[in-house]
Design a protein around this motif. Structure first.
Motif, PDB file in Angstrom:
ATOM      1  N   UNK A 250       0.805  -1.231   0.000  1.00 43.82           N
ATOM      2  CA  UNK A 250       0.000   0.000   0.000  1.00 43.82           C
ATOM      3  C   UNK A 250       0.831   1.271   0.000  1.00 43.82           C
ATOM      4  N   UNK A 251       2.080   1.164  -0.425  1.00 43.11           N
ATOM      5  CA  UNK A 251       2.947   2.351  -0.495  1.00 43.11           C
ATOM      6  C   UNK A 251       2.484   3.267  -1.639  1.00 43.11           C
ATOM      7  N   UNK A 252       2.436   4.564  -1.346  1.00 44.97           N
ATOM      8  CA  UNK A 252       1.963   5.526  -2.356  1.00 44.97           C
ATOM      9  C   UNK A 252       3.116   6.332  -2.941  1.00 44.97           C
ATOM     10  N   UNK A 253       2.877   6.857  -4.136  1.00 44.87           N
ATOM     11  CA  UNK A 253       3.873   7.711  -4.789  1.00 44.87           C
ATOM     12  C   UNK A 253       4.131   8.932  -3.915  1.00 44.87           C
ATOM     13  N   UNK A 254       5.379   9.344  -3.831  1.00 50.65           N
ATOM     14  CA  UNK A 254       5.734  10.544  -3.051  1.00 50.65           C
ATOM     15  C   UNK A 254       6.092  10.231  -1.613  1.00 50.65           C
ATOM     16  N   UNK A 255       5.777   9.018  -1.163  1.00 44.21           N
ATOM     17  CA  UNK A 255       6.145   8.669   0.220  1.00 44.21           C
ATOM     18  C   UNK A 255       7.663   8.578   0.349  1.00 44.21           C
ATOM     19  N   UNK A 256       8.147   8.960   1.533  1.00 46.48           N
ATOM     20  CA  UNK A 256       9.596   8.906   1.770  1.00 46.48           C
ATOM     21  C   UNK A 256       9.892   7.748   2.705  1.00 46.48           C
ATOM     22  N   UNK A 257      10.722   6.825   2.246  1.00 43.07           N
ATOM     23  CA  UNK A 257      11.115   5.703   3.091  1.00 43.07           C
ATOM     24  C   UNK A 257      12.515   5.987   3.618  1.00 43.07           C
ATOM     25  N   UNK A 258      12.652   5.968   4.938  1.00 43.03           N
ATOM     26  CA  UNK A 258      13.901   6.403   5.557  1.00 43.03           C
ATOM     27  C   UNK A 258      14.854   5.250   5.820  1.00 43.03           C
ATOM     28  N   UNK A 259      16.103   5.453   5.393  1.00 43.21           N
ATOM     29  CA  UNK A 259      17.161   4.498   5.736  1.00 43.21           C
ATOM     30  C   UNK A 259      18.102   5.232   6.683  1.00 43.21           C
TER      31      UNK A 259
END
Lengths: 314, 108
Positions: A250-259
């Motif tokens: 359910x990840x959406x465009x524009x979401x920021x995934x943090x590493x």
């Protein structure tokens, strides 16, 4: 010694009044001043303009400059006419060599004559250099080749250009706009004045994948629609290799995934974060079978991507 | 040819300078620096201390002020105005760069 046409640099006639010279300088200074200008080569242009104005605004220096003659092209090798140095330059008299002498240093010395001959301490020139390094160099640290042409007084009191070459070691942790300093590595001080500093302003070279903001890094993470819907484990590049990232369903465009800690290292330990910005991309040339699958999905789904329009436009 | 290697020092917020050091390193006379302090263009780390100390950013501002003053013949109030506008531009450029970094490129 190379000739420089200061009148041409300022765009004025040789018989221009002091007021015209000042106006021409002001106009060019507004255009090229490195603190306000975004013109390419503004720093070099402003240096030329400032050097010309420093000489022409001072009646004594302007007279000395005019006595050099006017039949030369900028950049042409020339020698001052016989007796010029006795009349204007560093006292001494006798035959002086003008090799390795920069016109700007020579004219700066005209007013500095008294100070130089006396024992007033004069600090050495500070140099400011923009050093472009890669993100990889910022991550590991690097050594930069520094080539300066500094002005030093010889035993007869004539300022001469002396090349200075060395390496500057930059520890890991630099970021865009970071300032570094090499104390005493600028021009030599005179009469006990401190040696000048070399200042480095760090500029990070553009990277094909990563975009820095301070010590944080951003990378675009392209996902196929089914990866975004179902979730996936994908390989993500970091500055020194790759890591696997779990993309939640359910990840959406524009979401920021943090590493966490995968951005640029900081000077005093630790590191910024890397953010993977999600983009959903679609196949540009789907096969007939793929198209068929999408048609089936379209028929069966109840998902409405534009439901928010209906909430506003009744 | 033997090339010498020198370690570059970080120039950051941990460094502090006295007014005299600020004047020496920026080339701006102490009296003129006091005017900048009066206009709050340069602010000491602890304004209540008897001997004011200044952060490294103050040295950057003082150097810029010295360049602008000598290159444009600015008086103190014009100088402070120019510095504050340049500061605003610099802040906006930083924000623009931050937004640019977060703005995804078009991938096909």
């Amino acid at each position: 010694m190379k000739y420089k046409d200061y009148y041409q640099t300022l765009g004025v006639e040789r018989n221009a009044s002091a007021d015209d010279i000042k106006k021409a300088y002001r106009k060019l200074a507004h255009k090229y001043h490195p603190d306000v200008s975004k013109e390419p080569n503004a720093k070099d242009k402003f240096q030329e303009v400032g050097e010309a104005y420093e000489t022409l605004k001072n009646p004594e220096k302007r007279a000395a400059y005019d006595q050099l003659g006017s039949g030369y092209q900028s950049g042409q090798d020339f020698r001052p006419p016989p007796g010029w140095e006795t009349q204007f330059a560093h006292g001494g008299g006798g035959q002086q060599s003008f090799e390795d002498v920069d016109l700007a240093d020579l004219f700066a010395g005209l007013v500095g004559r008294g100070a130089h001959a006396g024992k007033f301490p004069i600090p050495g020139q500070d140099f400011e250099v923009t050093a472009q390094i890669t993100l990889e160099q910022a991550t590991r640290g690097t050594e930069l080749d520094i080539n300066l042409s500094v002005s030093e007084y010889d035993e007869t009191g004539v300022p001469r250009r002396v090349p200075r070459m060395f390496k500057a070691r930059i520890a890991k942790g630099a970021s865009e706009g970071q300032r570094l300093r090499l104390p005493g590595k600028g021009g030599k001080g005179v009469n006990g004045g401190r040696d000048g500093d070399l200042r480095l302003n760090i500029k990070l070279a553009p990277h094909p994948l990563f975009r820095p903001d301070g010590h944080e890094l951003y990378v675009d993470l392209t996902l196929a629609p089914w990866e975004a819907v179902l979730g996936a484990s994908v390989e993500v590049p970091i500055l020194e290799g790759t890591v696997r990232l779990k993309v939640p369903a359910g990840t959406r465009a524009g979401q920021k995934l943090r590493l966490a800690g995968r951005g640029l290292p900081k000077p005093r330990g630790g590191a910024g974060d890397l953010y993977a910005i999600v983009q959903i991309v679609v196949p540009t040339h789907p096969s007939e079978h793929e198209k068929e699958l999408y048609r089936k999905l379209a028929e069966e789904t109840t998902f409405d991507p534009r439901s928010h329009f209906k909430e506003v436009v009744k | 040819m033997n090339i010498e290697i020198y370690q570059a020092e970080w120039f950051d917020e941990h460094q502090q300078f006295s007014l005299a050091e600020l004047a020496d390193l920026s080339g701006m006379p102490e009296a003129d620096l006091r005017q900048l302090i009066e206009y709050a263009a340069i602010v000491p780390v602890d304004p209540d201390k008897v001997e004011a100390m200044f952060g490294a950013e103050c040295l950057v501002t003082a150097r810029k002020a010295q360049r602008l003053r000598s290159d444009f013949d600015l008086d103190a109030s014009s100088l402070v105005l120019a510095l504050s506008l340049l500061e605003r531009i610099s802040e906006l450029e930083k924000r623009l760069q931050a937004l640019g970094a977060q703005f995804p490129k078009i991938h096909r």
